[in-house]
Enzyme design. Sequence first.
Site, PDB file in Angstrom:
ATOM      1  N   GLY A   9      49.504  32.709   3.414  1.00  0.00           N
ATOM      2  CA  GLY A   9      49.490  32.412   1.973  1.00  0.00           C
ATOM      3  C   GLY A   9      48.088  32.681   1.471  1.00  0.00           C
ATOM      4  O   GLY A   9      47.227  31.813   1.533  1.00  0.00           O
ATOM      5  N   ASN A 102      49.169  21.048  -2.486  1.00  0.00           N
ATOM      6  CA  ASN A 102      49.285  19.739  -3.145  1.00  0.00           C
ATOM      7  C   ASN A 102      50.715  19.220  -3.023  1.00  0.00           C
ATOM      8  O   ASN A 102      51.406  19.039  -4.021  1.00  0.00           O
ATOM      9  CB  ASN A 102      48.915  19.850  -4.630  1.00  0.00           C
ATOM     10  CG  ASN A 102      47.480  19.415  -4.895  1.00  0.00           C
ATOM     11  OD1 ASN A 102      46.885  18.647  -4.139  1.00  0.00           O
ATOM     12  ND2 ASN A 102      46.916  19.904  -5.987  1.00  0.00           N
ATOM     13  N   SER A 128      40.530  19.191  -1.811  1.00  0.00           N
ATOM     14  CA  SER A 128      40.067  19.157  -3.195  1.00  0.00           C
ATOM     15  C   SER A 128      38.775  19.941  -3.352  1.00  0.00           C
ATOM     16  O   SER A 128      37.970  20.026  -2.439  1.00  0.00           O
ATOM     17  CB  SER A 128      39.816  17.715  -3.655  1.00  0.00           C
ATOM     18  OG  SER A 128      39.306  17.735  -4.984  1.00  0.00           O
ATOM     19  N   GLY A 129      38.631  20.475  -4.557  1.00  0.00           N
ATOM     20  CA  GLY A 129      37.401  21.179  -4.876  1.00  0.00           C
ATOM     21  C   GLY A 129      37.644  22.520  -5.537  1.00  0.00           C
ATOM     22  O   GLY A 129      36.710  23.249  -5.842  1.00  0.00           O
ATOM     23  N   GLY A 130      38.922  22.814  -5.750  1.00  0.00           N
ATOM     24  CA  GLY A 130      39.258  24.066  -6.425  1.00  0.00           C
ATOM     25  C   GLY A 130      38.876  25.269  -5.582  1.00  0.00           C
ATOM     26  O   GLY A 130      38.627  25.157  -4.379  1.00  0.00           O
ATOM     27  N   LYS A 182      45.283  12.280  -1.444  1.00  0.00           N
ATOM     28  CA  LYS A 182      44.954  13.367  -2.375  1.00  0.00           C
ATOM     29  C   LYS A 182      45.635  13.132  -3.726  1.00  0.00           C
ATOM     30  O   LYS A 182      45.047  13.389  -4.783  1.00  0.00           O
ATOM     31  CB  LYS A 182      45.384  14.729  -1.803  1.00  0.00           C
ATOM     32  CG  LYS A 182      45.183  15.903  -2.775  1.00  0.00           C
ATOM     33  CD  LYS A 182      43.741  16.050  -3.165  1.00  0.00           C
ATOM     34  CE  LYS A 182      43.318  17.155  -4.096  1.00  0.00           C
ATOM     35  NZ  LYS A 182      44.160  17.850  -4.967  1.00  0.00           N
ATOM     36  N   HIS A 185      43.636  10.583  -5.482  1.00  0.00           N
ATOM     37  CA  HIS A 185      42.423  11.283  -5.928  1.00  0.00           C
ATOM     38  C   HIS A 185      42.685  11.974  -7.263  1.00  0.00           C
ATOM     39  O   HIS A 185      41.893  11.865  -8.204  1.00  0.00           O
ATOM     40  CB  HIS A 185      42.001  12.303  -4.862  1.00  0.00           C
ATOM     41  CG  HIS A 185      41.014  13.337  -5.341  1.00  0.00           C
ATOM     42  ND1 HIS A 185      41.371  14.384  -6.168  1.00  0.00           N
ATOM     43  CD2 HIS A 185      39.681  13.474  -5.129  1.00  0.00           C
ATOM     44  CE1 HIS A 185      40.295  15.115  -6.429  1.00  0.00           C
ATOM     45  NE2 HIS A 185      39.257  14.588  -5.815  1.00  0.00           N
ATOM     46  N   ASN A 186      43.806  12.667  -7.362  1.00  0.00           N
ATOM     47  CA  ASN A 186      44.102  13.376  -8.606  1.00  0.00           C
ATOM     48  C   ASN A 186      44.389  12.411  -9.750  1.00  0.00           C
ATOM     49  O   ASN A 186      44.033  12.678 -10.894  1.00  0.00           O
ATOM     50  CB  ASN A 186      45.275  14.335  -8.402  1.00  0.00           C
ATOM     51  CG  ASN A 186      44.837  15.630  -7.738  1.00  0.00           C
ATOM     52  OD1 ASN A 186      43.887  15.633  -6.962  1.00  0.00           O
ATOM     53  ND2 ASN A 186      45.514  16.717  -8.026  1.00  0.00           N
ATOM     54  N   GLU A 189      41.174  11.402 -10.895  1.00  0.00           N
ATOM     55  CA  GLU A 189      40.628  12.566 -11.613  1.00  0.00           C
ATOM     56  C   GLU A 189      41.127  12.582 -13.070  1.00  0.00           C
ATOM     57  O   GLU A 189      40.338  12.755 -14.015  1.00  0.00           O
ATOM     58  CB  GLU A 189      41.049  13.832 -10.855  1.00  0.00           C
ATOM     59  CG  GLU A 189      40.795  15.160 -11.538  1.00  0.00           C
ATOM     60  CD  GLU A 189      41.383  16.319 -10.707  1.00  0.00           C
ATOM     61  OE1 GLU A 189      41.071  16.433  -9.505  1.00  0.00           O
ATOM     62  OE2 GLU A 189      42.168  17.113 -11.270  1.00  0.00           O
TER      63      GLU A 189
HETATM   64  C1  6PG Z   1      41.348  19.342  -6.856  1.00  0.00           C
HETATM   65  C2  6PG Z   1      42.184  19.389  -8.092  1.00  0.00           C
HETATM   66  C3  6PG Z   1      43.283  20.389  -7.917  1.00  0.00           C
HETATM   67  C4  6PG Z   1      43.862  20.874  -9.219  1.00  0.00           C
HETATM   68  C5  6PG Z   1      44.632  19.822  -9.958  1.00  0.00           C
HETATM   69  C6  6PG Z   1      44.765  20.094 -11.421  1.00  0.00           C
HETATM   70  O1  6PG Z   1      41.240  18.245  -6.325  1.00  0.00           O
HETATM   71  O2  6PG Z   1      40.790  20.356  -6.458  1.00  0.00           O
HETATM   72  O3  6PG Z   1      42.733  18.141  -8.332  1.00  0.00           O
HETATM   73  O4  6PG Z   1      44.212  19.848  -7.043  1.00  0.00           O
HETATM   74  O5  6PG Z   1      42.886  21.401 -10.006  1.00  0.00           O
HETATM   75  O6  6PG Z   1      45.910  19.801  -9.375  1.00  0.00           O
HETATM   76  O7  6PG Z   1      45.756  19.251 -11.865  1.00  0.00           O
HETATM   77  P1  6PG Z   1      46.470  19.398 -13.256  1.00  0.00           P
HETATM   78  O8  6PG Z   1      46.839  20.839 -13.442  1.00  0.00           O
HETATM   79  O9  6PG Z   1      47.660  18.523 -13.098  1.00  0.00           O
HETATM   80  O10 6PG Z   1      45.489  18.934 -14.267  1.00  0.00           O
END
Ligand code: 6PG
Length: 474
Positions: A9, A102, A128-130, A182, A185-186, A189
């Site tokens: 992937g 996720n 996490s961290g994009g 996680k 965490h979100n 966020e």
């Molecule tokens: C992370 C972010 C990542 C993503 C989110 C955005 O930890 O790197 O949380 O997982 O950017 O899923 O979430 P939304 O699109 O729901 O705002």
Amino acid sequence: DKAQIGVTGLAVMGRNLARNLARHGHAVAVHNRSPERTKALVEEFGHEGTFLPADTPEQFVASLERPRRVVIMVKAGAPTDAVIEEFAPLLEPGDMIIDAGNAHFADTRRREAALRERGLHFVGTGVSGGEEGALHGPSIMPGGSPESYEALGPLLEDISAKVDGTPCCTYVGPDGAGHFVKMVHNGIEYSDMQLIAEAYELLRHAGGMEPAQIAEVFRRWNTGRLESYLIEITAEVLAHTDAATGKPFVDAVVDQAEQKGTGRWTVQIALDLGVPVSGIAEAVFARSLSGHADLRDAARDLPGPRPSRVGDVDALVEDVEQALYASKIVAYAQGFNQIQAGSAEYGWNIDPGAMATIWRGGCIIRARFLDRIRAAYDADPDLPTLLVDDHFRDAVAGAQDSWRRVVATAAQSGIPVPGFSTALAYYDGLRAQRLPAALVQGQRDFFGAHTYRRVDRNGAFHTLWGGDRSEVSA
Ligand code: 6PG
């Protein structure tokens, strides 16, 4: 020679994780359903390390040393099940599949149980961290069996972010624990982002400040106790000018916040577990409200105050900083309580202080004050809420006059601050000596004989509301 780990992937997250592994000297097998992506990765980044490209799952699996470590990085949901079904039959007992997407933790629990039956380890891992984090060092939250962490942990710790030399990766707990953490965490966020947005809204409309000036305020805050990635990027976004219009970028963007679902899951699960994560819930609902364009159009002319500028803008800025810090403490207190509740419900034995530790770097909610949270749980692993930890108790005590002023100002000026106000209501709700819940119990007993408990005696009681109003034991 064989690869230590493989990634299938290769969209941007998978590609960046593979590159991160290769850059750390690990030979990485790479595979993608359409082989062009695999080819492109090796052509563009082959010089960064050792990649073993594979066109088929069979070739991919054959190129891995044992126990095989197969990282899947595909869209959460049905695609994950499809990829598992493609690879699991090719693996042998002791091999492991690592889902770094996720995923919903309930899916992870189901998949882990099914693969365990087949002798395979399934490691549901929060990452996490994009895109940048995946490449340069994310925060990693792996669940699954402790044995799988022995074989996998060192690799993951190697590619994770580091803070003071400590990896932002640790074993979270069995089966769905990593994805659960996680998810929370979100949720945090979402809450953090909403609170920051409310701070901006107040400075803009009650403070009469322009986005560029507010950016400066956030930059200053980012040198203090609010220092965090989200505050930092907020300043960047606010300082940005839209090239097409020459106006602040934030004014050129449609004011409807979207979501992919992890915040909503956090709230759904919190409801099931009975954890009052009101800050996270308000953040999810605030995004939802913003997206209801028709509803907002219909309501736009409803009467109410229009925000007017306060007299002392410097005092407002100071108050908002305090309100933001106090509300943020509440958001994290609620999120950590949800982690503890999930851990108790599913027998995960999650160490909350360790979660604060691995969130200090790499992830979206990385922040200076996570050190304080870790210290709070180090001092008392059974802390009922972060709010009663000495540091946070003092911080909120010092902030609360400001916090109350901000919520009052917002209410009087018609500025919606659901995050700030729900956080304050939660704080006051927890510290109340008596709650009107007693009256609710009376109402329930009146209309449905649902019974109540007494403050002075054990047992359940019912009052004969329709009769002589005497009390009976239920
Ligand atoms: C992370 C972010 C990542 C993503 C989110 C955005 O930890 O790197 O949380 O997982 O950017 O899923 O979430 P939304 O699109 O729901 O705002």
